[in-house]
Design a protein around this motif. Sequence first.
Motif, PDB file in Angstrom:
ATOM      1  N   VAL A 313      42.890  33.919  22.064  1.00 32.23           N
ATOM      2  CA  VAL A 313      43.789  34.765  22.852  1.00 32.23           C
ATOM      3  C   VAL A 313      45.151  34.073  22.975  1.00 32.23           C
ATOM      4  O   VAL A 313      45.246  33.004  23.583  1.00 32.23           O
ATOM      5  N   PRO A 314      46.216  34.659  22.441  1.00 32.93           N
ATOM      6  CA  PRO A 314      47.547  34.076  22.644  1.00 32.93           C
ATOM      7  C   PRO A 314      47.899  34.082  24.137  1.00 32.93           C
ATOM      8  O   PRO A 314      47.846  35.144  24.766  1.00 32.93           O
ATOM      9  N   PRO A 315      48.253  32.945  24.714  1.00 31.95           N
ATOM     10  CA  PRO A 315      48.595  32.921  26.144  1.00 31.95           C
ATOM     11  C   PRO A 315      49.685  33.915  26.527  1.00 31.95           C
ATOM     12  O   PRO A 315      49.633  34.509  27.617  1.00 31.95           O
ATOM     13  N   ALA A 316      50.645  34.125  25.638  1.00 37.93           N
ATOM     14  CA  ALA A 316      51.725  35.068  25.945  1.00 37.93           C
ATOM     15  C   ALA A 316      51.190  36.492  26.093  1.00 37.93           C
ATOM     16  O   ALA A 316      51.667  37.259  26.945  1.00 37.93           O
ATOM     17  N   LEU A 317      50.191  36.865  25.289  1.00 36.30           N
ATOM     18  CA  LEU A 317      49.596  38.191  25.404  1.00 36.30           C
ATOM     19  C   LEU A 317      48.825  38.309  26.717  1.00 36.30           C
ATOM     20  O   LEU A 317      48.923  39.336  27.411  1.00 36.30           O
ATOM     21  N   ALA A 318      48.037  37.272  27.041  1.00 38.45           N
ATOM     22  CA  ALA A 318      47.293  37.294  28.299  1.00 38.45           C
ATOM     23  C   ALA A 318      48.237  37.441  29.488  1.00 38.45           C
ATOM     24  O   ALA A 318      47.979  38.215  30.424  1.00 38.45           O
ATOM     25  N   GLN A 319      49.333  36.728  29.466  1.00 40.36           N
ATOM     26  CA  GLN A 319      50.312  36.813  30.549  1.00 40.36           C
ATOM     27  C   GLN A 319      50.956  38.195  30.592  1.00 40.36           C
ATOM     28  O   GLN A 319      51.145  38.767  31.682  1.00 40.36           O
ATOM     29  N   PHE A 320      51.271  38.742  29.435  1.00 39.84           N
ATOM     30  CA  PHE A 320      51.904  40.065  29.363  1.00 39.84           C
ATOM     31  C   PHE A 320      51.017  41.111  30.027  1.00 39.84           C
ATOM     32  O   PHE A 320      51.487  41.921  30.845  1.00 39.84           O
ATOM     33  N   VAL A 321      49.727  41.127  29.673  1.00 41.11           N
ATOM     34  CA  VAL A 321      48.801  42.102  30.247  1.00 41.11           C
ATOM     35  C   VAL A 321      48.604  41.823  31.738  1.00 41.11           C
ATOM     36  O   VAL A 321      48.601  42.742  32.575  1.00 41.11           O
ATOM     37  N   ASP A 322      48.447  40.554  32.074  1.00 42.71           N
ATOM     38  CA  ASP A 322      48.195  40.153  33.455  1.00 42.71           C
ATOM     39  C   ASP A 322      49.310  40.643  34.383  1.00 42.71           C
ATOM     40  O   ASP A 322      49.047  41.123  35.498  1.00 42.71           O
ATOM     41  N   GLU A 323      50.524  40.518  33.937  1.00 39.32           N
ATOM     42  CA  GLU A 323      51.673  40.890  34.769  1.00 39.32           C
ATOM     43  C   GLU A 323      51.768  42.396  34.994  1.00 39.32           C
ATOM     44  O   GLU A 323      52.497  42.831  35.894  1.00 39.32           O
ATOM     45  N   ARG A 324      51.029  43.174  34.230  1.00 36.73           N
ATOM     46  CA  ARG A 324      51.063  44.628  34.383  1.00 36.73           C
ATOM     47  C   ARG A 324      49.858  45.170  35.137  1.00 36.73           C
ATOM     48  O   ARG A 324      49.723  46.390  35.285  1.00 36.73           O
ATOM     49  N   LEU A 325      49.003  44.287  35.608  1.00 38.26           N
ATOM     50  CA  LEU A 325      47.842  44.694  36.396  1.00 38.26           C
ATOM     51  C   LEU A 325      48.150  44.453  37.864  1.00 38.26           C
ATOM     52  O   LEU A 325      47.961  43.352  38.391  1.00 38.26           O
ATOM     53  N   ASP A 326      48.636  45.494  38.531  1.00 37.68           N
ATOM     54  CA  ASP A 326      49.020  45.340  39.934  1.00 37.68           C
ATOM     55  C   ASP A 326      47.823  45.069  40.826  1.00 37.68           C
ATOM     56  O   ASP A 326      47.975  44.477  41.901  1.00 37.68           O
TER      57      ASP A 326
END
Length: 545
Positions: A313-326
Amino acid sequence: MTQIQLPPVPDATVRHYFDTGYWTHETLCDWLFNWADRAPEAPAIYHAGTCISYRELSDRVRSLAGGLQALGISQGDVVALQLPNMPEFVISHLALCLLGAVTQTVHMPYQGAELCFLLQHSQATTFIGLSAFKDVSPAATALGLTTEIESLNQVISVGPEVEGTHALAEMQTHPPLTAWPQLNGLDPFVLLYTSGTTANPKGVPVRYCQFLNNTRASATDLWVDASDVILSVAPFTHLYGLYTLHLTLCSGAAMSLLPLFSPPDLIEAITRDRASCVFAAPAHMAACRDAHLLDDRDNLSTLRMVCLAGSAVPPALAQFVDERLDNGGVIQLWGMSEIQAGAYTRPDDPPEIRHASAGRPSPGNHLRIVLDDGSDAAPDVEGELWIQGASVFDGYLYNEEATREAFIGHDAQNRWFRTGDLATLSASGHVTLTGRVKEIINRGGIKFNSTDVEAIIDEMPTVARSALVPYPDPVLGERTCAVVVSAPGASLSLGDITQTLDACGIAKFKWPERLQIVDELPITPTQKIMRGELKRQLDQHVQGD
Protein backbone atom coordinates in the motif's frame (compact mmCIF):
# COMPACT_ATOMS: atom_id res chain seq x y z
CA MET A 1 -15.86 -40.57 -4.43
CA THR A 2 -12.46 -38.98 -3.95
CA GLN A 3 -12.07 -37.20 -0.60
CA ILE A 4 -9.42 -34.66 0.28
CA GLN A 5 -6.38 -35.82 2.21
CA LEU A 6 -4.89 -33.16 4.51
CA PRO A 7 -1.31 -33.18 5.79
CA PRO A 8 -1.21 -34.51 9.38
CA VAL A 9 -1.07 -32.17 12.38
CA PRO A 10 1.20 -33.25 15.26
CA ASP A 11 -0.69 -34.11 18.44
CA ALA A 12 1.40 -31.59 20.38
CA THR A 13 0.31 -28.81 18.02
CA VAL A 14 -3.35 -29.75 18.38
CA ARG A 15 -3.11 -29.76 22.17
CA HIS A 16 -1.24 -26.46 22.26
CA TYR A 17 -3.71 -24.45 20.20
CA PHE A 18 -6.85 -25.94 21.74
CA ASP A 19 -5.47 -25.58 25.27
CA THR A 20 -4.55 -21.94 24.66
CA GLY A 21 -7.96 -21.18 23.14
CA TYR A 22 -6.65 -20.19 19.71
CA TRP A 23 -8.49 -23.13 18.16
CA THR A 24 -12.09 -24.16 18.80
CA HIS A 25 -14.57 -26.49 17.13
CA GLU A 26 -16.80 -23.77 15.65
CA THR A 27 -17.92 -24.09 12.03
CA LEU A 28 -19.18 -21.52 9.56
CA CYS A 29 -22.74 -22.84 9.73
CA ASP A 30 -22.63 -22.56 13.54
CA TRP A 31 -22.26 -18.82 12.99
CA LEU A 32 -25.05 -18.72 10.39
CA PHE A 33 -27.55 -20.58 12.55
CA ASN A 34 -26.60 -18.55 15.62
CA TRP A 35 -27.55 -15.29 13.89
CA ALA A 36 -30.61 -16.84 12.22
CA ASP A 37 -31.84 -17.71 15.74
CA ARG A 38 -30.77 -14.47 17.46
CA ALA A 39 -31.74 -11.99 14.74
CA PRO A 40 -33.78 -13.81 12.08
CA GLU A 41 -35.00 -10.67 10.29
CA ALA A 42 -31.65 -8.87 10.36
CA PRO A 43 -30.17 -8.25 6.90
CA ALA A 44 -27.53 -10.77 5.85
CA ILE A 45 -27.08 -9.87 2.16
CA TYR A 46 -27.66 -6.73 0.15
CA HIS A 47 -27.51 -7.29 -3.60
CA ALA A 48 -28.67 -5.03 -6.44
CA GLY A 49 -31.30 -3.32 -4.30
CA THR A 50 -32.63 -6.52 -2.69
CA CYS A 51 -32.15 -7.83 0.85
CA ILE A 52 -31.90 -11.38 2.20
CA SER A 53 -32.41 -11.84 5.95
CA TYR A 54 -30.48 -14.26 8.13
CA ARG A 55 -33.60 -16.42 8.42
CA GLU A 56 -34.03 -16.56 4.65
CA LEU A 57 -30.32 -17.22 4.13
CA SER A 58 -30.45 -20.12 6.61
CA ASP A 59 -33.50 -21.59 4.86
CA ARG A 60 -31.92 -21.31 1.41
CA VAL A 61 -28.70 -22.91 2.65
CA ARG A 62 -30.50 -25.91 4.11
CA SER A 63 -32.58 -26.35 0.94
CA LEU A 64 -29.54 -26.24 -1.34
CA ALA A 65 -27.67 -28.60 1.00
CA GLY A 66 -30.53 -31.05 0.56
CA GLY A 67 -30.27 -30.76 -3.21
CA LEU A 68 -26.51 -31.23 -3.15
CA GLN A 69 -26.82 -34.24 -0.88
CA ALA A 70 -29.32 -35.77 -3.32
CA LEU A 71 -26.61 -35.52 -5.99
CA GLY A 72 -24.30 -37.57 -3.79
CA ILE A 73 -22.10 -34.80 -2.40
CA SER A 74 -20.90 -35.76 1.05
CA GLN A 75 -18.37 -35.00 3.77
CA GLY A 76 -14.80 -34.61 2.50
CA ASP A 77 -15.71 -34.15 -1.16
CA VAL A 78 -14.04 -31.25 -2.95
CA VAL A 79 -16.50 -29.03 -4.84
CA ALA A 80 -15.12 -26.29 -7.09
CA LEU A 81 -16.98 -22.98 -6.89
CA GLN A 82 -16.43 -20.41 -9.64
CA LEU A 83 -18.89 -17.56 -9.14
CA PRO A 84 -18.70 -13.78 -8.73
CA ASN A 85 -19.69 -12.07 -5.47
CA MET A 86 -23.38 -12.92 -5.73
CA PRO A 87 -25.93 -14.56 -3.39
CA GLU A 88 -25.43 -17.93 -5.08
CA PHE A 89 -21.78 -17.97 -4.04
CA VAL A 90 -22.62 -17.33 -0.39
CA ILE A 91 -25.45 -19.87 -0.35
CA SER A 92 -23.42 -22.55 -2.16
CA HIS A 93 -20.39 -22.09 0.10
CA LEU A 94 -22.51 -22.40 3.24
CA ALA A 95 -24.43 -25.39 1.89
CA LEU A 96 -21.19 -27.21 1.14
CA CYS A 97 -19.95 -26.43 4.65
CA LEU A 98 -23.17 -27.82 6.12
CA LEU A 99 -22.53 -31.12 4.32
CA GLY A 100 -18.89 -31.20 5.41
CA ALA A 101 -17.74 -30.83 1.80
CA VAL A 102 -14.72 -28.69 0.97
CA THR A 103 -15.16 -25.50 -1.06
CA GLN A 104 -12.46 -25.09 -3.70
CA THR A 105 -12.53 -21.50 -4.91
CA VAL A 106 -11.73 -20.85 -8.59
CA HIS A 107 -11.08 -17.33 -9.87
CA MET A 108 -13.45 -16.13 -12.58
CA PRO A 109 -10.81 -15.57 -15.31
CA TYR A 110 -9.66 -19.20 -15.17
CA GLN A 111 -10.82 -21.36 -18.06
CA GLY A 112 -9.52 -24.06 -20.37
CA ALA A 113 -6.10 -25.39 -19.37
CA GLU A 114 -6.01 -23.44 -16.10
CA LEU A 115 -9.38 -24.78 -15.03
CA CYS A 116 -8.40 -28.31 -16.03
CA PHE A 117 -5.21 -28.14 -13.96
CA LEU A 118 -7.02 -26.90 -10.86
CA LEU A 119 -9.87 -29.42 -10.99
CA GLN A 120 -7.55 -32.30 -11.76
CA HIS A 121 -5.09 -31.42 -9.00
CA SER A 122 -7.80 -30.98 -6.37
CA GLN A 123 -9.65 -34.12 -7.52
CA ALA A 124 -12.89 -32.13 -7.41
CA THR A 125 -16.05 -34.19 -7.73
CA THR A 126 -18.38 -31.34 -8.69
CA PHE A 127 -18.12 -27.92 -10.36
CA ILE A 128 -20.51 -25.02 -9.72
CA GLY A 129 -20.27 -22.15 -12.22
CA LEU A 130 -22.09 -19.63 -14.38
CA SER A 131 -23.94 -20.69 -17.50
CA ALA A 132 -22.49 -17.64 -19.24
CA PHE A 133 -19.67 -15.24 -18.33
CA LYS A 134 -18.57 -12.65 -20.89
CA ASP A 135 -18.02 -14.67 -24.07
CA VAL A 136 -17.65 -18.13 -22.49
CA SER A 137 -19.72 -20.67 -20.57
CA PRO A 138 -17.79 -21.85 -17.49
CA ALA A 139 -20.39 -24.55 -16.87
CA ALA A 140 -20.10 -25.89 -20.41
CA THR A 141 -16.31 -25.75 -20.21
CA ALA A 142 -16.33 -27.78 -16.99
CA LEU A 143 -18.80 -30.23 -18.48
CA GLY A 144 -16.33 -30.90 -21.26
CA LEU A 145 -13.67 -31.71 -18.67
CA THR A 146 -15.69 -34.54 -17.12
CA THR A 147 -14.31 -36.87 -19.80
CA GLU A 148 -10.71 -35.86 -18.95
CA ILE A 149 -10.85 -35.68 -15.15
CA GLU A 150 -11.73 -38.98 -13.52
CA SER A 151 -12.98 -37.50 -10.24
CA LEU A 152 -15.23 -34.86 -11.85
CA ASN A 153 -18.72 -36.38 -11.91
CA GLN A 154 -21.12 -33.50 -12.39
CA VAL A 155 -21.56 -29.82 -13.13
CA ILE A 156 -24.06 -27.42 -11.57
CA SER A 157 -24.94 -24.34 -13.60
CA VAL A 158 -26.07 -20.93 -12.38
CA GLY A 159 -28.19 -19.09 -14.92
CA PRO A 160 -29.85 -20.24 -18.15
CA GLU A 161 -30.07 -23.97 -18.81
CA VAL A 162 -26.90 -25.72 -19.98
CA GLU A 163 -27.68 -29.17 -21.34
CA GLY A 164 -26.02 -31.93 -19.35
CA THR A 165 -25.71 -29.87 -16.15
CA HIS A 166 -27.86 -29.57 -13.03
CA ALA A 167 -29.54 -26.19 -12.46
CA LEU A 168 -28.72 -24.61 -9.11
CA ALA A 169 -32.08 -22.81 -9.09
CA GLU A 170 -33.93 -26.13 -9.18
CA MET A 171 -31.72 -27.58 -6.46
CA GLN A 172 -32.68 -24.72 -4.15
CA THR A 173 -36.31 -25.96 -4.23
CA HIS A 174 -35.30 -29.20 -2.48
CA PRO A 175 -36.82 -29.84 0.96
CA PRO A 176 -34.53 -28.35 3.63
CA LEU A 177 -31.91 -30.60 5.13
CA THR A 178 -32.83 -31.64 8.69
CA ALA A 179 -29.73 -33.63 9.67
CA TRP A 180 -26.11 -33.10 8.76
CA PRO A 181 -22.63 -34.29 9.78
CA GLN A 182 -21.30 -33.12 13.13
CA LEU A 183 -18.03 -31.46 12.21
CA ASN A 184 -15.15 -30.37 14.40
CA GLY A 185 -12.48 -27.72 14.11
CA LEU A 186 -9.91 -30.09 12.61
CA ASP A 187 -12.11 -30.99 9.64
CA PRO A 188 -11.17 -29.62 6.20
CA PHE A 189 -12.90 -26.32 5.40
CA VAL A 190 -11.71 -24.70 2.18
CA LEU A 191 -9.17 -25.38 -0.54
CA LEU A 192 -7.50 -22.27 -1.94
CA TYR A 193 -4.86 -22.00 -4.63
CA THR A 194 -1.99 -19.54 -4.50
CA SER A 195 -2.24 -16.79 -7.09
CA GLY A 196 0.75 -18.05 -9.05
CA THR A 197 2.26 -14.58 -9.49
CA THR A 198 5.71 -16.12 -9.94
CA ALA A 199 4.99 -19.86 -10.41
CA ASN A 200 2.21 -22.40 -10.89
CA PRO A 201 -0.55 -22.26 -8.25
CA LYS A 202 -0.22 -24.55 -5.23
CA GLY A 203 -3.15 -26.03 -3.32
CA VAL A 204 -3.69 -24.70 0.20
CA PRO A 205 -6.09 -26.85 2.24
CA VAL A 206 -7.28 -25.21 5.45
CA ARG A 207 -9.08 -26.49 8.55
CA TYR A 208 -11.97 -24.74 10.28
CA CYS A 209 -9.96 -24.10 13.43
CA GLN A 210 -7.15 -22.34 11.56
CA PHE A 211 -9.20 -19.72 9.75
CA LEU A 212 -12.38 -19.24 11.77
CA ASN A 213 -10.64 -18.42 15.03
CA ASN A 214 -8.40 -16.00 13.16
CA THR A 215 -11.61 -14.44 11.80
CA ARG A 216 -13.19 -14.16 15.24
CA ALA A 217 -10.08 -12.47 16.65
CA SER A 218 -10.07 -10.07 13.68
CA ALA A 219 -13.69 -9.12 14.31
CA THR A 220 -12.80 -8.13 17.86
CA ASP A 221 -9.68 -6.20 16.89
CA LEU A 222 -11.38 -4.36 14.02
CA TRP A 223 -14.54 -3.57 16.06
CA VAL A 224 -16.81 -5.37 13.58
CA ASP A 225 -20.29 -6.12 14.92
CA ALA A 226 -23.89 -6.76 13.83
CA SER A 227 -24.48 -3.09 13.04
CA ASP A 228 -21.96 -3.12 10.19
CA VAL A 229 -22.53 -3.41 6.45
CA ILE A 230 -19.39 -4.94 4.92
CA LEU A 231 -18.45 -4.66 1.26
CA SER A 232 -15.63 -6.69 -0.26
CA VAL A 233 -14.26 -5.41 -3.54
CA ALA A 234 -12.01 -8.48 -3.61
CA PRO A 235 -13.73 -11.56 -5.09
CA PHE A 236 -14.87 -14.28 -2.71
CA THR A 237 -12.80 -16.73 -4.77
CA HIS A 238 -9.71 -15.02 -3.32
CA LEU A 239 -8.60 -15.42 0.30
CA TYR A 240 -9.10 -11.70 1.01
CA GLY A 241 -12.70 -11.71 -0.18
CA LEU A 242 -13.48 -15.01 1.52
CA TYR A 243 -12.03 -13.69 4.79
CA THR A 244 -14.36 -10.70 4.51
CA LEU A 245 -17.36 -12.97 3.94
CA HIS A 246 -16.46 -15.04 7.02
CA LEU A 247 -15.91 -11.87 9.05
CA THR A 248 -19.45 -10.81 8.19
CA LEU A 249 -21.01 -14.12 9.25
CA CYS A 250 -18.99 -14.22 12.46
CA SER A 251 -20.28 -10.79 13.48
CA GLY A 252 -23.88 -11.04 12.32
CA ALA A 253 -23.26 -8.09 10.02
CA ALA A 254 -24.72 -7.59 6.55
CA MET A 255 -22.69 -8.03 3.38
CA SER A 256 -23.06 -5.73 0.39
CA LEU A 257 -22.27 -7.69 -2.76
CA LEU A 258 -20.33 -6.20 -5.67
CA PRO A 259 -20.16 -8.83 -8.45
CA LEU A 260 -17.79 -6.87 -10.69
CA PHE A 261 -15.60 -3.91 -9.80
CA SER A 262 -15.69 -0.55 -11.49
CA PRO A 263 -15.14 2.74 -9.65
CA PRO A 264 -18.71 4.01 -10.27
CA ASP A 265 -20.26 0.66 -9.27
CA LEU A 266 -18.27 0.62 -6.02
CA ILE A 267 -19.37 4.12 -5.04
CA GLU A 268 -22.97 3.29 -5.97
CA ALA A 269 -22.93 0.16 -3.76
CA ILE A 270 -21.42 2.08 -0.83
CA THR A 271 -24.09 4.76 -0.96
CA ARG A 272 -27.04 2.46 -1.81
CA ASP A 273 -26.34 -0.10 0.93
CA ARG A 274 -24.82 2.39 3.39
CA ALA A 275 -21.65 0.32 3.72
CA SER A 276 -19.65 0.93 6.88
CA CYS A 277 -16.58 -1.19 6.05
CA VAL A 278 -14.92 -1.63 2.66
CA PHE A 279 -12.20 -4.20 2.01
CA ALA A 280 -10.28 -3.37 -1.16
CA ALA A 281 -6.91 -3.56 -2.87
CA PRO A 282 -4.81 -0.40 -3.31
CA ALA A 283 -5.45 -0.50 -7.07
CA HIS A 284 -9.22 -0.32 -6.46
CA MET A 285 -8.98 2.86 -4.41
CA ALA A 286 -6.38 4.36 -6.73
CA ALA A 287 -8.83 3.89 -9.62
CA CYS A 288 -11.57 5.65 -7.62
CA ARG A 289 -9.14 8.46 -6.79
CA ASP A 290 -8.09 8.88 -10.41
CA ALA A 291 -11.76 9.01 -11.44
CA HIS A 292 -12.28 11.78 -8.84
CA LEU A 293 -15.00 9.71 -7.15
CA LEU A 294 -13.45 10.20 -3.71
CA ASP A 295 -13.64 13.98 -3.96
CA ASP A 296 -17.29 14.02 -2.91
CA ARG A 297 -17.17 13.23 0.80
CA ASP A 298 -20.90 12.46 0.83
CA ASN A 299 -20.08 9.28 -1.13
CA LEU A 300 -18.00 8.10 1.84
CA SER A 301 -20.02 9.44 4.76
CA THR A 302 -21.25 6.01 5.94
CA LEU A 303 -17.75 4.50 6.03
CA ARG A 304 -15.99 4.00 9.34
CA MET A 305 -13.23 1.80 7.91
CA VAL A 306 -11.49 1.15 4.59
CA CYS A 307 -9.11 -1.81 4.71
CA LEU A 308 -6.39 -1.96 2.04
CA ALA A 309 -4.63 -5.26 1.33
CA GLY A 310 -3.58 -7.61 -1.47
CA SER A 311 -0.40 -5.76 -2.41
CA ALA A 312 1.93 -3.15 -0.94
CA VAL A 313 0.00 0.00 0.00
CA PRO A 314 1.59 3.33 -1.01
CA PRO A 315 1.48 5.54 2.12
CA ALA A 316 0.39 8.51 0.02
CA LEU A 317 -2.67 6.59 -1.20
CA ALA A 318 -3.56 5.49 2.34
CA GLN A 319 -3.31 9.09 3.51
CA PHE A 320 -5.35 10.36 0.56
CA VAL A 321 -8.24 8.00 1.32
CA ASP A 322 -7.92 8.50 5.07
CA GLU A 323 -8.27 12.27 4.78
CA ARG A 324 -11.58 11.85 2.94
CA LEU A 325 -13.20 9.65 5.58
CA ASP A 326 -14.89 12.13 7.89
CA ASN A 327 -16.30 9.33 10.06
CA GLY A 328 -13.59 6.70 9.87
CA GLY A 329 -10.10 5.78 8.77
CA VAL A 330 -7.90 3.55 6.64
CA ILE A 331 -6.29 0.39 7.96
CA GLN A 332 -3.98 -2.10 6.27
CA LEU A 333 -3.94 -5.90 6.38
CA TRP A 334 -1.31 -8.41 5.35
CA GLY A 335 -2.48 -11.89 4.54
CA MET A 336 -1.91 -14.90 2.30
CA SER A 337 -3.88 -17.99 1.32
CA GLU A 338 -1.58 -19.95 3.64
CA ILE A 339 -2.22 -17.85 6.75
CA GLN A 340 -5.36 -15.72 6.23
CA ALA A 341 -4.91 -12.45 8.22
CA GLY A 342 -1.33 -12.49 9.45
CA ALA A 343 -1.17 -8.87 10.59
CA TYR A 344 -3.23 -5.71 10.45
CA THR A 345 -3.35 -2.22 11.81
CA ARG A 346 -6.06 -1.49 14.35
CA PRO A 347 -8.63 1.31 13.92
CA ASP A 348 -7.21 3.21 16.91
CA ASP A 349 -3.60 3.10 15.69
CA PRO A 350 -2.22 6.57 14.93
CA PRO A 351 -2.36 7.69 11.27
CA GLU A 352 1.39 7.37 10.72
CA ILE A 353 1.14 3.67 11.65
CA ARG A 354 -2.03 2.99 9.61
CA HIS A 355 -0.67 4.73 6.53
CA ALA A 356 2.80 3.19 6.44
CA SER A 357 2.54 -0.32 7.93
CA ALA A 358 0.49 -3.48 7.84
CA GLY A 359 0.26 -3.44 11.62
CA ARG A 360 0.92 -5.96 14.35
CA PRO A 361 0.44 -9.74 14.19
CA SER A 362 -3.06 -11.13 14.56
CA PRO A 363 -3.70 -12.94 17.87
CA GLY A 364 -2.00 -16.33 18.02
CA ASN A 365 0.57 -15.47 15.34
CA HIS A 366 4.20 -14.35 15.61
CA LEU A 367 6.44 -12.62 13.06
CA ARG A 368 10.16 -12.41 12.48
CA ILE A 369 12.38 -10.88 9.81
CA VAL A 370 15.19 -13.16 8.69
CA LEU A 371 18.38 -12.21 6.82
CA ASP A 372 20.09 -14.29 4.13
CA ASP A 373 22.39 -15.88 6.73
CA GLY A 374 19.40 -17.09 8.80
CA SER A 375 19.82 -14.55 11.60
CA ASP A 376 17.08 -12.23 12.80
CA ALA A 377 17.18 -8.72 11.38
CA ALA A 378 17.50 -5.68 13.60
CA PRO A 379 14.47 -3.36 13.82
CA ASP A 380 13.66 -1.60 10.53
CA VAL A 381 16.15 -3.76 8.55
CA GLU A 382 14.72 -5.53 5.49
CA GLY A 383 14.65 -9.31 5.29
CA GLU A 384 12.28 -12.18 4.54
CA LEU A 385 9.09 -12.23 6.60
CA TRP A 386 8.44 -15.48 8.48
CA ILE A 387 5.29 -16.31 10.45
CA GLN A 388 4.44 -18.95 13.02
CA GLY A 389 1.10 -19.46 14.71
CA ALA A 390 -2.48 -20.58 14.95
CA SER A 391 -3.76 -19.55 11.51
CA VAL A 392 -0.86 -21.01 9.50
CA PHE A 393 -1.83 -23.91 7.24
CA ASP A 394 -0.33 -27.41 7.55
CA GLY A 395 1.19 -27.80 4.09
CA TYR A 396 0.50 -27.76 0.36
CA LEU A 397 -1.90 -30.28 -1.14
CA TYR A 398 -0.13 -33.31 -2.63
CA ASN A 399 3.14 -31.36 -2.76
CA GLU A 400 5.56 -32.47 -0.06
CA GLU A 401 8.54 -30.83 -1.75
CA ALA A 402 6.92 -27.39 -1.73
CA THR A 403 5.91 -27.90 1.91
CA ARG A 404 9.47 -28.81 2.94
CA GLU A 405 10.81 -25.70 1.20
CA ALA A 406 8.21 -23.45 2.81
CA PHE A 407 8.65 -24.46 6.47
CA ILE A 408 11.47 -24.34 8.99
CA GLY A 409 11.05 -26.38 12.19
CA HIS A 410 8.36 -28.82 13.25
CA ASP A 411 6.61 -28.19 16.58
CA ALA A 412 3.85 -25.64 17.23
CA GLN A 413 6.15 -23.11 18.91
CA ASN A 414 8.99 -23.37 16.40
CA ARG A 415 7.53 -24.12 12.96
CA TRP A 416 8.01 -21.07 10.78
CA PHE A 417 6.43 -20.46 7.38
CA ARG A 418 8.69 -18.61 4.95
CA THR A 419 6.28 -16.23 3.24
CA GLY A 420 8.55 -15.03 0.45
CA ASP A 421 7.61 -11.45 1.33
CA LEU A 422 10.26 -8.85 2.05
CA ALA A 423 9.50 -6.65 5.03
CA THR A 424 10.80 -4.69 7.99
CA LEU A 425 9.64 -4.99 11.58
CA SER A 426 9.76 -1.94 13.83
CA ALA A 427 10.78 -1.99 17.48
CA SER A 428 7.08 -1.61 18.33
CA GLY A 429 6.24 -4.77 16.35
CA HIS A 430 4.64 -3.19 13.27
CA VAL A 431 5.43 -4.82 9.94
CA THR A 432 5.96 -2.93 6.68
CA LEU A 433 5.88 -4.87 3.41
CA THR A 434 8.59 -3.88 0.95
CA GLY A 435 8.38 -6.47 -1.84
CA ARG A 436 8.87 -10.12 -2.69
CA VAL A 437 12.05 -12.17 -2.48
CA LYS A 438 11.56 -13.35 -6.06
CA GLU A 439 11.13 -9.76 -7.26
CA ILE A 440 14.66 -8.76 -6.26
CA ILE A 441 16.59 -7.52 -9.31
CA ASN A 442 20.28 -8.38 -9.48
CA ARG A 443 22.10 -5.91 -11.74
CA GLY A 444 25.79 -6.76 -11.95
CA GLY A 445 25.81 -8.22 -8.43
CA ILE A 446 24.00 -5.22 -6.91
CA LYS A 447 20.59 -6.35 -5.70
CA PHE A 448 17.66 -4.02 -5.20
CA ASN A 449 13.95 -4.08 -4.47
CA SER A 450 11.89 -2.40 -7.20
CA THR A 451 8.95 -1.39 -5.02
CA ASP A 452 10.07 2.16 -4.21
CA VAL A 453 10.96 2.86 -7.85
CA GLU A 454 7.58 1.60 -9.07
CA ALA A 455 5.80 3.79 -6.52
CA ILE A 456 7.48 6.89 -7.94
CA ILE A 457 6.76 5.93 -11.56
CA ASP A 458 3.11 5.21 -10.66
CA GLU A 459 2.74 8.78 -9.38
CA MET A 460 3.68 10.25 -12.76
CA PRO A 461 0.59 11.82 -14.38
CA THR A 462 1.32 10.01 -17.67
CA VAL A 463 1.35 6.56 -15.99
CA ALA A 464 -1.63 4.42 -15.01
CA ARG A 465 0.42 1.53 -13.57
CA SER A 466 3.93 0.16 -13.85
CA ALA A 467 6.16 -2.77 -13.00
CA LEU A 468 9.93 -3.17 -13.16
CA VAL A 469 10.96 -6.50 -14.64
CA PRO A 470 14.47 -7.91 -15.08
CA TYR A 471 15.63 -9.18 -18.45
CA PRO A 472 18.81 -11.15 -19.24
CA ASP A 473 22.03 -9.31 -20.06
CA PRO A 474 25.30 -11.06 -21.07
CA VAL A 475 27.47 -8.61 -19.11
CA LEU A 476 25.48 -7.62 -16.02
CA GLY A 477 23.35 -10.74 -15.72
CA GLU A 478 20.16 -8.66 -15.50
CA ARG A 479 19.02 -5.23 -16.57
CA THR A 480 15.70 -3.59 -15.81
CA CYS A 481 12.74 -2.86 -18.03
CA ALA A 482 9.84 -0.60 -17.03
CA VAL A 483 6.61 -2.15 -18.27
CA VAL A 484 4.01 0.59 -18.20
CA VAL A 485 0.33 1.10 -18.85
CA SER A 486 0.20 4.77 -19.83
CA ALA A 487 -2.59 7.12 -18.84
CA PRO A 488 -5.26 7.60 -21.53
CA GLY A 489 -4.01 9.87 -24.27
CA ALA A 490 -0.60 10.36 -22.62
CA SER A 491 2.81 9.98 -24.24
CA LEU A 492 5.76 8.64 -22.28
CA SER A 493 9.46 8.06 -22.91
CA LEU A 494 12.21 6.31 -21.01
CA GLY A 495 13.82 9.72 -20.55
CA ASP A 496 10.69 11.01 -18.83
CA ILE A 497 10.95 8.16 -16.31
CA THR A 498 14.68 8.48 -15.60
CA GLN A 499 14.37 12.25 -15.26
CA THR A 500 11.65 11.77 -12.64
CA LEU A 501 13.70 9.18 -10.76
CA ASP A 502 16.74 11.44 -10.83
CA ALA A 503 14.71 14.31 -9.39
CA CYS A 504 13.57 12.02 -6.58
CA GLY A 505 17.13 10.99 -5.72
CA ILE A 506 16.86 7.38 -6.83
CA ALA A 507 20.26 5.74 -7.38
CA LYS A 508 21.09 5.30 -11.03
CA PHE A 509 21.59 1.52 -10.83
CA LYS A 510 17.87 1.26 -10.05
CA TRP A 511 16.81 3.12 -13.16
CA PRO A 512 15.14 1.11 -15.93
CA GLU A 513 17.16 0.84 -19.13
CA ARG A 514 14.29 -0.18 -21.31
CA LEU A 515 10.64 0.87 -21.63
CA GLN A 516 7.78 -1.25 -22.86
CA ILE A 517 4.31 0.28 -23.03
CA VAL A 518 1.44 -2.23 -22.89
CA ASP A 519 -2.36 -2.01 -22.93
CA GLU A 520 -2.66 -3.93 -19.66
CA LEU A 521 -0.62 -5.81 -17.09
CA PRO A 522 -1.41 -9.42 -16.17
CA ILE A 523 -3.05 -9.23 -12.75
CA THR A 524 -4.70 -11.49 -10.18
CA PRO A 525 -8.32 -10.98 -9.05
CA THR A 526 -7.06 -8.67 -6.29
CA GLN A 527 -5.13 -6.53 -8.77
CA LYS A 528 -1.73 -7.97 -7.87
CA ILE A 529 0.69 -8.00 -10.80
CA MET A 530 1.54 -11.52 -11.99
CA ARG A 531 5.30 -11.08 -12.13
CA GLY A 532 6.06 -14.51 -13.54
CA GLU A 533 3.72 -14.07 -16.49
CA LEU A 534 4.95 -10.52 -17.08
CA LYS A 535 8.58 -11.69 -17.13
CA ARG A 536 7.68 -14.48 -19.55
CA GLN A 537 6.03 -11.96 -21.88
CA LEU A 538 9.03 -9.62 -21.65
CA ASP A 539 11.52 -12.44 -22.31
CA GLN A 540 9.62 -13.33 -25.47
CA HIS A 541 9.64 -9.69 -26.56
CA VAL A 542 13.38 -9.29 -25.88
CA GLN A 543 14.22 -12.49 -27.75
CA GLY A 544 12.20 -11.22 -30.70
CA ASP A 545 14.26 -8.02 -30.94
